[in-house]
Design an enzyme around this catalytic site. Structure first.
Site, PDB file in Angstrom:
ATOM      1  N   LYS A   1       0.748  -1.198  -0.109  1.00 19.24           N
ATOM      2  CA  LYS A   1       0.183   0.042  -0.243  1.00 19.24           C
ATOM      3  C   LYS A   1       0.657   1.254   0.163  1.00 19.24           C
ATOM      4  O   LYS A   1       0.353   2.209  -0.652  1.00 19.24           O
ATOM      5  CB  LYS A   1      -0.994  -0.032   1.741  1.00 19.24           C
ATOM      6  CG  LYS A   1      -2.566  -1.543   1.105  1.00 19.24           C
ATOM      7  CD  LYS A   1      -2.696  -1.622   2.868  1.00 19.24           C
ATOM      8  CE  LYS A   1      -4.021  -2.618   1.985  1.00 19.24           C
ATOM      9  NZ  LYS A   1      -4.303  -3.484   3.735  1.00 19.24           N
TER      10      LYS A   1
ATOM     11  N   GLN B   1      -4.138  -1.881   9.486  1.00 17.21           N
ATOM     12  CA  GLN B   1      -4.322  -3.638   8.754  1.00 17.21           C
ATOM     13  C   GLN B   1      -4.686  -4.292   9.676  1.00 17.21           C
ATOM     14  O   GLN B   1      -4.860  -4.182  11.149  1.00 17.21           O
ATOM     15  CB  GLN B   1      -2.816  -3.346   8.449  1.00 17.21           C
ATOM     16  CG  GLN B   1      -2.438  -4.803   7.747  1.00 17.21           C
ATOM     17  CD  GLN B   1      -3.293  -4.502   6.438  1.00 17.21           C
ATOM     18  OE1 GLN B   1      -3.288  -3.693   5.676  1.00 17.21           O
ATOM     19  NE2 GLN B   1      -3.655  -5.543   5.709  1.00 17.21           N
TER      20      GLN B   1
ATOM     21  N   ASP C   1     -10.941   2.904   4.137  1.00 17.21           N
ATOM     22  CA  ASP C   1     -11.470   1.356   4.127  1.00 17.21           C
ATOM     23  C   ASP C   1     -12.805   1.028   3.980  1.00 17.21           C
ATOM     24  O   ASP C   1     -13.602   0.160   3.590  1.00 17.21           O
ATOM     25  CB  ASP C   1     -11.193   0.833   5.484  1.00 17.21           C
ATOM     26  CG  ASP C   1      -9.445  -0.213   5.050  1.00 17.21           C
ATOM     27  OD1 ASP C   1      -9.683  -0.663   3.356  1.00 17.21           O
ATOM     28  OD2 ASP C   1      -8.982  -0.382   5.697  1.00 17.21           O
TER      29      ASP C   1
END
Ligand code: NDP
Length: 283
Positions: free
Chosen positions: A53, A97, A120
């Site tokens: 990422k 994460q 997200d």
């Protein structure tokens, strides 16, 4: 029949083509888009995802910060960092994460992220907006799947779509997006009685179980579009999906490979969401 291979790397490249120009245009207005990625612990797979990422941000001209914590960090420390990032004008997207170590309440952590920076799309407020049909951020993996369908000219309207898996990250938002695209959606999970009965009816089959090569050719309707979200590591170290790719690609109409399918699209949509967050910030 041999299935058309839906190439995630090629589509990711196509979608990312204008990302740098968008990032540079924002930078000229003093707002280079910025993504903060929080990693707790040393899980090898999570470390790779985070590295990918951060690298993708650099390639697209986005600022990124990787913030690492030891696995035994107190949740309050991570929550305090999220509070700082919420207030940081250089950061437009914040990502934690997952999975977090066992002593964390993941929901509480996700709730601490400002909904305006929740790239997200996991915050309850953003989940609610998605369900109501006016999403602010679409969760990256299902968003990537919808891009595959759109780019391949596959219109879900009126089709039977079957989603294997009901997680908050993939299965549930996937089902919601397919329903909003006018498919008739069935969601299967570990308590589903006759899985093959459902999968054999699917014009569009999305596998997101986390079980290597679980979906066999017998489970697939000839000509179906098969989207493999799974990422599993085999004992020999190789990656494979939730679909038994070789035999299934003999009968499906279209299929995504693993690796090189949904994975690159997930990162692409993360960049897209971060760019959108920064663009909203200047308007
Ligand atoms: P979860 O483990 O959170 O969810 C798995 C789902 O599959 C659950 O709903 C579970 O049912 C269901 N399931 C498990 N076994 C069966 C079975 N035998 N029959 C029917 N359903 C079953 O996983 P995620 O949704 O987070 O991820 C799924 C996969 O996708 C993983 O391989 C993950 O690595 C991958 N992934 C890939 C991404 C990418 O970028 N390509 C991004 C995110 C995830 P129940 O709810 O009843 O337990």
């Amino acid at each position: 029949m041999t299935a058309r291979i839906l190439d995630g790397n090629a589509l990711a490249q196509k979608l990312r083509a204008d990302f740098r120009a968008r990032a540079d245009a924002l930078a000229e207005r003093g707002k280079r888009p910025g993504l903060a990625v929080i990693l707790v612990g040393e899980d090898p797979a999570s470390r790779i995802y985070v590295r990918n990422k951060v690298n993708a941000c650099a390639q697209a001209g986005l600022h990124s910060e990787r913030i690492g914590f030891a696995a035994d960090v107190a949740p309050e420390v991570v929550l305090a960092k999220i509070g700082e990032l919420n207030a940081d004008p250089r950061i437009h997207g914040i990502l934690v994460q997952l999975p977090l170590p066992g002593h964390f309440d993941s929901d509480a952590v996700l709730k601490a992220i400002s909904p305006a920076k929740d790239v997200d799309g996991f915050h309850a407020e953003n989940v609610g907006a998605l369900v109501q049909g006016h999403p602010r951020f679409i969760p990256c993996t299902p968003y990537g799947v919808m891009q595959f369908l759109a780019d391949s000219g596959i219109d879900p309207k009126g089709k039977e779509a079957v989603v294997l898996g009901r997680s908050n990250i993939v299965g549930k938002p996937m089902a919601m997006l397919l329903m909003q695209a006018n498919a008739t959606v069935t969601v299967c999970h570990s308590q589903t009685r006759d899985l093959t009965f459902h999968t054999r009816r699917a014009d569009i089959l999305v596998a997101a179980l986390g079980k290597p090569r679980f979906v066999t050719a017998e489970m697939v309707k000839p000509g179906a579009v098969v989207i493999d979200v799974g990422i599993n590591r085999l004992p020999d170290g190789r990656l494979c999906g939730d679909v038994d790719f070789g035999p299934v690609s003999e009968i499906a109409g279209a299929i995504t490979p693993v690796p090189g399918g949904v994975g690159p699209m997930t990162i692409t949509m993360l960049l897209a969401n971060t760019l959108e967050a920064a663009e909203r910030d200047v308007h």
